[in-house]
Motif scaffolding. Structure first.
Motif, PDB file in Angstrom:
ATOM      1  N   GLN A   1       0.870  -1.166   0.000  1.00 48.01           N
ATOM      2  CA  GLN A   1       0.000   0.000   0.000  1.00 48.01           C
ATOM      3  C   GLN A   1       0.912   1.222   0.000  1.00 48.01           C
ATOM      4  N   LEU A   2       0.456   2.295  -0.607  1.00 46.67           N
ATOM      5  CA  LEU A   2       1.234   3.533  -0.611  1.00 46.67           C
ATOM      6  C   LEU A   2       0.777   4.428   0.535  1.00 46.67           C
ATOM      7  N   LEU A   3       1.721   5.119   1.145  1.00 49.58           N
ATOM      8  CA  LEU A   3       1.394   6.027   2.241  1.00 49.58           C
ATOM      9  C   LEU A   3       2.114   7.353   2.063  1.00 49.58           C
ATOM     10  N   ASP A   4       1.329   8.407   2.069  1.00 53.80           N
ATOM     11  CA  ASP A   4       1.836   9.769   2.121  1.00 53.80           C
ATOM     12  C   ASP A   4       1.375  10.323   3.465  1.00 53.80           C
ATOM     13  N   ALA A   5       2.282  10.447   4.403  1.00 53.37           N
ATOM     14  CA  ALA A   5       1.927  10.863   5.765  1.00 53.37           C
ATOM     15  C   ALA A   5       1.368  12.276   5.816  1.00 53.37           C
ATOM     16  N   PHE A   6       1.546  13.043   4.762  1.00 58.89           N
ATOM     17  CA  PHE A   6       1.025  14.408   4.729  1.00 58.89           C
ATOM     18  C   PHE A   6      -0.374  14.478   4.109  1.00 58.89           C
ATOM     19  N   SER A   7      -0.901  13.348   3.682  1.00 57.46           N
ATOM     20  CA  SER A   7      -2.218  13.299   3.052  1.00 57.46           C
ATOM     21  C   SER A   7      -3.208  12.566   3.963  1.00 57.46           C
ATOM     22  N   THR A   8      -4.242  13.269   4.348  1.00 51.69           N
ATOM     23  CA  THR A   8      -5.274  12.660   5.195  1.00 51.69           C
ATOM     24  C   THR A   8      -5.943  11.504   4.464  1.00 51.69           C
ATOM     25  N   ASP A   9      -6.220  11.683   3.166  1.00 54.11           N
ATOM     26  CA  ASP A   9      -6.851  10.606   2.393  1.00 54.11           C
ATOM     27  C   ASP A   9      -5.992   9.355   2.381  1.00 54.11           C
ATOM     28  N   SER A  10      -4.698   9.526   2.201  1.00 52.40           N
ATOM     29  CA  SER A  10      -3.785   8.386   2.188  1.00 52.40           C
ATOM     30  C   SER A  10      -3.774   7.680   3.542  1.00 52.40           C
ATOM     31  N   MET A  11      -3.745   8.445   4.603  1.00 55.61           N
ATOM     32  CA  MET A  11      -3.752   7.861   5.954  1.00 55.61           C
ATOM     33  C   MET A  11      -5.060   7.104   6.206  1.00 55.61           C
ATOM     34  N   LEU A  12      -6.184   7.677   5.792  1.00 57.04           N
ATOM     35  CA  LEU A  12      -7.476   7.018   6.005  1.00 57.04           C
ATOM     36  C   LEU A  12      -7.586   5.738   5.182  1.00 57.04           C
ATOM     37  N   ARG A  13      -7.078   5.762   3.946  1.00 54.11           N
ATOM     38  CA  ARG A  13      -7.116   4.561   3.106  1.00 54.11           C
ATOM     39  C   ARG A  13      -6.265   3.450   3.729  1.00 54.11           C
ATOM     40  N   LEU A  14      -5.117   3.821   4.278  1.00 53.78           N
ATOM     41  CA  LEU A  14      -4.274   2.828   4.940  1.00 53.78           C
ATOM     42  C   LEU A  14      -4.957   2.296   6.191  1.00 53.78           C
ATOM     43  N   ARG A  15      -5.544   3.158   6.977  1.00 52.67           N
ATOM     44  CA  ARG A  15      -6.266   2.717   8.174  1.00 52.67           C
ATOM     45  C   ARG A  15      -7.378   1.729   7.815  1.00 52.67           C
ATOM     46  N   ASN A  16      -8.120   2.031   6.752  1.00 51.00           N
ATOM     47  CA  ASN A  16      -9.185   1.122   6.318  1.00 51.00           C
ATOM     48  C   ASN A  16      -8.621  -0.218   5.887  1.00 51.00           C
ATOM     49  N   HIS A  17      -7.494  -0.189   5.214  1.00 52.83           N
ATOM     50  CA  HIS A  17      -6.865  -1.437   4.776  1.00 52.83           C
ATOM     51  C   HIS A  17      -6.402  -2.268   5.983  1.00 52.83           C
ATOM     52  N   ILE A  18      -5.844  -1.601   6.973  1.00 51.31           N
ATOM     53  CA  ILE A  18      -5.392  -2.290   8.191  1.00 51.31           C
ATOM     54  C   ILE A  18      -6.592  -2.856   8.953  1.00 51.31           C
ATOM     55  N   ASP A  19      -7.661  -2.076   9.060  1.00 43.33           N
ATOM     56  CA  ASP A  19      -8.869  -2.565   9.730  1.00 43.33           C
ATOM     57  C   ASP A  19      -9.423  -3.795   9.018  1.00 43.33           C
ATOM     58  N   LYS A  20      -9.377  -3.778   7.712  1.00 50.28           N
ATOM     59  CA  LYS A  20      -9.844  -4.932   6.937  1.00 50.28           C
ATOM     60  C   LYS A  20      -8.949  -6.142   7.172  1.00 50.28           C
ATOM     61  N   ALA A  21      -7.629  -5.919   7.254  1.00 49.92           N
ATOM     62  CA  ALA A  21      -6.681  -7.022   7.448  1.00 49.92           C
ATOM     63  C   ALA A  21      -6.851  -7.698   8.808  1.00 49.92           C
ATOM     64  N   ASN A  22      -7.130  -6.928   9.844  1.00 52.70           N
ATOM     65  CA  ASN A  22      -7.252  -7.555  11.160  1.00 52.70           C
ATOM     66  C   ASN A  22      -8.677  -7.937  11.509  1.00 52.70           C
ATOM     67  N   GLY A  23      -9.599  -7.710  10.595  1.00 55.58           N
ATOM     68  CA  GLY A  23     -10.972  -8.142  10.805  1.00 55.58           C
ATOM     69  C   GLY A  23     -11.802  -7.187  11.636  1.00 55.58           C
ATOM     70  N   TYR A  24     -11.300  -6.004  11.909  1.00 59.58           N
ATOM     71  CA  TYR A  24     -12.025  -5.054  12.751  1.00 59.58           C
ATOM     72  C   TYR A  24     -13.396  -4.729  12.186  1.00 59.58           C
ATOM     73  N   VAL A  25     -13.488  -4.608  10.876  1.00 57.91           N
ATOM     74  CA  VAL A  25     -14.756  -4.225  10.259  1.00 57.91           C
ATOM     75  C   VAL A  25     -15.811  -5.312  10.381  1.00 57.91           C
ATOM     76  N   TYR A  26     -15.389  -6.528  10.750  1.00 63.57           N
ATOM     77  CA  TYR A  26     -16.340  -7.634  10.836  1.00 63.57           C
ATOM     78  C   TYR A  26     -16.716  -7.989  12.272  1.00 63.57           C
ATOM     79  N   LYS A  27     -16.177  -7.279  13.257  1.00 61.60           N
ATOM     80  CA  LYS A  27     -16.389  -7.623  14.664  1.00 61.60           C
ATOM     81  C   LYS A  27     -17.831  -7.357  15.083  1.00 61.60           C
ATOM     82  N   ALA A  28     -18.343  -8.219  15.935  1.00 61.07           N
ATOM     83  CA  ALA A  28     -19.670  -8.015  16.509  1.00 61.07           C
ATOM     84  C   ALA A  28     -19.598  -6.864  17.490  1.00 61.07           C
ATOM     85  N   GLY A  29     -20.695  -6.158  17.629  1.00 61.17           N
ATOM     86  CA  GLY A  29     -20.736  -5.073  18.586  1.00 61.17           C
ATOM     87  C   GLY A  29     -20.365  -3.735  17.993  1.00 61.17           C
ATOM     88  N   GLU A  30     -19.883  -3.731  16.775  1.00 58.51           N
ATOM     89  CA  GLU A  30     -19.568  -2.471  16.114  1.00 58.51           C
ATOM     90  C   GLU A  30     -20.792  -2.036  15.317  1.00 58.51           C
TER      91      GLU A  30
END
Length: 175
Positions: free
Chosen positions: A116-145
């Motif tokens: 994944q590409l990351l530009d630390a000065f770009s909010t969009d880039s940081m958010l896209r990376l965060r979403n990718h990480i959440d998807k990788a660890n299964g956070y988006v699929y957790k019960a209770g969210e």
């Protein structure tokens, strides 16, 4: 580290390994192969979901003249035979030709590494990376969210076309 991770997982923490690698390693084929090997090593040792990140993507414009291929070649890591051809041009790397071929073959055959590409000065880039990480660890699929069917499907499928991915992930970093 394995015991630390096991303990955290027993405590019900969802862990993911994020491997940050400077994007300037794409400018030399030998360095990029070393990067691939390091990413594989980290993936094996950590035994956790894994996200490889080419950081400092904003500097790719600076190194673009040194890149032998488009940025998406380095992020998707699909056909490394072209990279091997560039290594053959370097006389000091010819003696490692079989080793490099074996490493590239392993990466290609099992499709284990992408970036994944990351530009630390770009909010969009940081958010896209965060979403990718959440998807990788299964956070988006957790019960209770708080979830909706649409948000789950968007995360599960990726819900963006290749053209949109190119526009958001690659185009900002090349001219």
């Amino acid at each position: 580290m394995a015991r630390v991770f096991q303990r955290l997982e027993r405590e019900r923490y969802s862990l993911v390994t994020v491997n940050l690698i400077d994007s300037h390693y794409c400018s030399e084929p030998a360095k990029f192969i070393a990067t691939l090997l390091m990413a594989l090593n980290t993936m094996m040792r950590m035994s956790l979901p894994h996200v490889n990140v080419l950081s400092k993507a904003d500097l790719l414009r600076k190194h673009e003249s040194k890149l032998h291929f488009n940025v998406d070649y380095y992020t998707d890591v699909l056909d490394l035979k072209y990279l091997l051809e560039k290594l053959d041009d370097d006389p000091t790397m010819r003696k490692y030709q079989k080793l490099n071929e074996a490493i590239c073959s392993m990466v290609e055959d099992y499709a284990l590494v992408s970036f994944q590409l990351l530009d630390a000065f770009s909010t969009d880039s940081m958010l896209r990376l965060r979403n990718h990480i959440d998807k990788a660890n299964g956070y988006v699929y957790k019960a209770g969210e708080e979830q909706t069917v649409n948000s789950l499907l968007a995360c599960a499928v990726g819900a963006e076309s290749e053209a949109v991915r190119q526009q958001n992930d690659v185009q900002p970093y090349v001219e």
